[in-house]
Design a protein around this motif. Structure first.
Motif, mmCIF file in Angstrom:
data_model
loop_
_atom_site.group_PDB
_atom_site.id
_atom_site.type_symbol
_atom_site.label_atom_id
_atom_site.label_comp_id
_atom_site.label_asym_id
_atom_site.label_seq_id
_atom_site.Cartn_x
_atom_site.Cartn_y
_atom_site.Cartn_z
ATOM 1 N N CYS A 239 12.951 -32.751 -48.720
ATOM 2 C CA CYS A 239 11.872 -32.709 -48.046
ATOM 3 C C CYS A 239 11.712 -31.440 -47.161
ATOM 4 O O CYS A 239 12.714 -30.702 -47.034
ATOM 5 N N THR B 197 9.416 -37.107 -45.469
ATOM 6 C CA THR B 197 10.642 -38.233 -45.517
ATOM 7 C C THR B 197 10.967 -38.425 -46.819
ATOM 8 O O THR B 197 9.785 -38.335 -47.642
ATOM 9 N N CYS B 198 12.072 -38.993 -47.053
ATOM 10 C CA CYS B 198 12.281 -39.702 -48.654
ATOM 11 C C CYS B 198 13.596 -40.446 -48.294
ATOM 12 O O CYS B 198 13.974 -40.552 -47.420
ATOM 13 N N CYS C 220 18.241 -33.058 -48.752
ATOM 14 C CA CYS C 220 17.148 -33.608 -49.706
ATOM 15 C C CYS C 220 16.250 -32.491 -49.684
ATOM 16 O O CYS C 220 16.404 -31.318 -48.960
ATOM 17 N N LYS D 197 15.389 -29.491 -46.151
ATOM 18 C CA LYS D 197 16.363 -30.314 -45.209
ATOM 19 C C LYS D 197 17.760 -30.055 -45.939
ATOM 20 O O LYS D 197 17.873 -29.419 -47.023
ATOM 21 N N CYS E 17 16.622 -38.912 -46.614
ATOM 22 C CA CYS E 17 16.734 -38.751 -45.034
ATOM 23 C C CYS E 17 16.461 -40.064 -44.380
ATOM 24 O O CYS E 17 16.499 -40.074 -43.189
#
Ligand code: ADP
Ligand code: MG
Ligand code: ZN
Length: 498
Positions: free
Chosen positions: A25, A37-38, A23, A20, A41
């Motif tokens: 991910c 996801t993290c 980040c 992304k 995001c």
């Protein structure tokens, strides 16, 4: 009163990066919901975004490919709005200082080349995806797409018809695919377009009030919705009403646009520079490095194809629609240096086959080498054009080299004159009635005799030799009758050969 349409397009291209934009991910499509996801995001407090260098590289490539000026310093900004697919409550985008400005691309409609200005290109993050399933009292959200990198390409209002809009979009898509930054799939939403449209009396300069059309997920829908909107705006103006500036939704089932919401203004978004991200500084060295990585672009390739291979504009146009198709053509020509013949087979038989099988050129069951080998066999007279079509079909099924198929099926063309002569003699003695008619002046029957010979040889006889041998035989019969000679026709024929 005659009106003209004024159209400007905003195109979002999803970039083919591994991760992304802010980040680490995965940015890939199709994973189970909310697995990519993290905290970054998902917009958790206390985390910081880190810019993905690849995104800057891809945006720079696009800027160079569309003749833009690149800003040595650009900035990320927060575009604030509330919606459940946006966990942070703002989208990180670029506003006052985008990465690139003032570019252009050339489009072609009805043989005319026209330049369309590009206002700006900026980088931004995508939002999540909401699904509103029927029968449920709630909606669901998938944040896998949140933070996937996009570039937005905004055109000047230079487009004057739905057809030009289509040509512009196709050219843009072909460019993102050539430079390999986006897969350009409109149906799947990795290449999306909003269309802004107004109309004005022809010959005037002031811009009319525009509407912005959304939900255009195919080229056809872009063109159809614009046609509809031109008529709708015309009706309003002719009835002395005013077009409302608003966002309208295209309904592909009912073939019409409906009002979605009043147009937001920039101040509604309360844009401001994102304090979590430093200004992006790009130096000349970096730009030069990217420039070197720029491949030959569609227009350059098309012009080279016209010149280098002496191809008609139409052929050059079709063959350069994608880099893969152009490469296929060139690999084929390397092996069989007759560009026009290769072009005919690629545009005709091959594209027809791929279309029917819904395959891309990369998935072609026939490799460029094998297509070249097939054309060579035909060129050397080993197989006829008709047999070549049969072998082509076989190759499409099995992917085998043409020579193998020809040998396996015994499809070698018969070019042996005496073998063909035997068949001709047979045919002529069997069809004595037709021979009589031929002699009395019905020379059109020549084609019938050719057909009979081809049928008897299962299409394998070399048609050129069949023609020659038939002519000689028919002349011989003729002379024999005239002179009332008692020699047999074989001997007479022999004389004529000499
Ligand atoms: P926004 O949609 O964020 O308000 P802009 O004002 O920059 O963005 O315009 C977006 C697009 O609309 C651009 O492609 C521009 O060329 C086009 N556009 C702007 N004004 C008009 C108009 N009056 N008629 C048609 N297109 C327009
Ligand atoms: Mg807009
Ligand atoms: Zn993340």
């Amino acid at each position: 009163m005659e009106f003209e349409a004024v159209i400007g397009l905003e195109v979002h291209a999803q970039l083919k990066t591994k991760t992304k934009i802010f980040c680490s991910c995965s940015a890939s499509f199709g994973a189970p919901p909310n697995t990519h996801t993290c905290p970054v995001c998902l917009g958790m407090p206390g985390v910081l975004p880190v810019l993905n260098k690849k995104v800057v590289e891809f945006a720079t490539l696009m800027a160079l490919a569309t003749n833009c000026e690149i800003n040595h310093e650009s900035r990320f900004a927060r575009k604030n709005y509330f919606y459940p697919d946006l966990p942070k409550g703002y989208q990180i985008s670029q506003y006052e200082l985008p990465i690139a400005l003032r570019g252009h691309i050339d489009i072609e409609t009805n043989g005319n080349i026209k330049r369309i200005g590009i206002t700006r290109i900026h980088m931004e993050e995508d939002a999540g995806k909401l699904t509103h399933d029927q029968g449920r009292s709630f909606s669901m959200v998938d944040f896998n797409r949140t933070g996937v990198p996009l570039i937005e390409i905004v055109s000047e209002p230079d487009i004057r018809s739905p057809e030009e809009a289509g040509a512009y979009l196709r050219k843009l898509r072909s460019i993102v695919r050539y430079i390999d930054i986006c897969d350009g799939n409109m149906e799947e939403g990795s290449f999306r377009c909003d269309a802004n449209i107004s109309i004005r009396p022809k010959g005037t300069e002031t811009l009319g009030t525009r509407t912005e059309l959304k939900n255009l997920n195919s080229f056809k829908n872009v063109e159809k919705s614009l046609h509809f909107e031109i008529e709708r705006q015309k009706d309003i103006i002719l009835e002395e009403g005013r077009v409302t500036q608003e966002t309208r939704l295209w309904d592909p089932d009912k073939n019409r646009t409906t009002s979605m919401r009043e147009k937001e203004e920039a101040h509604d978004y309360r844009y401001f520079p994102d304090p979590d991200l430093l200004p992006l500084v790009i130096d000349d060295d970096w730009i030069e490095t990217i420039k070197k990585a720029l491949p030959e672009l569609p227009d350059e390739k098309k012009n080279r194809f016209k010149k280098e291979y002496n191809l008609p504009v139409y052929d050059a146009d079709v063959l350069t629609t994608s880099r893969e198709l152009a490469d296929y053509f060139e690999n084929c020509v390397k092996e069989f240096p007759n560009p026009k013949q290769v072009s005919n087979w690629v545009m005709g038989s091959l594209l027809g086959l791929l279309n029917a099988k819904e395959k891309t050129i990369d998935q072609s069951p026939i490799s460029p080498i094998n297509l070249a080998r097939l054309l060579k066999l035909m060129d050397e007279g080993i197989i006829s054009g008709k047999i070549a079509k049969t072998v082509f079909e076989e190759m499409a099924q099995s992917g085998k080299p043409p020579k193998e198929i020809v040998e396996e099926k015994g499809l070698v063309q018969v070019s042996d004159t005496s073998a063909i002569d035997d068949v001709v003699t047979n045919v002529l003695s069997r069809c004595s009635k037709e021979v009589e008619k031929y002699k009395s002046g019905k020379t059109k029957l020549f084609g019938f005799f050719v057909g009979q010979v081809m049928k008897e040889t299962k299409g394998k006889a070399n048609p050129k030799i069949v023609n020659e041998v038939l002519k000689i035989n028919l002349i011989a019969i003729d002379r024999y009758a005239e002179n009332n000679h008692h020699e047999n026709t074989k001997i007479r024929k022999h004389e004529i050969y000499i």
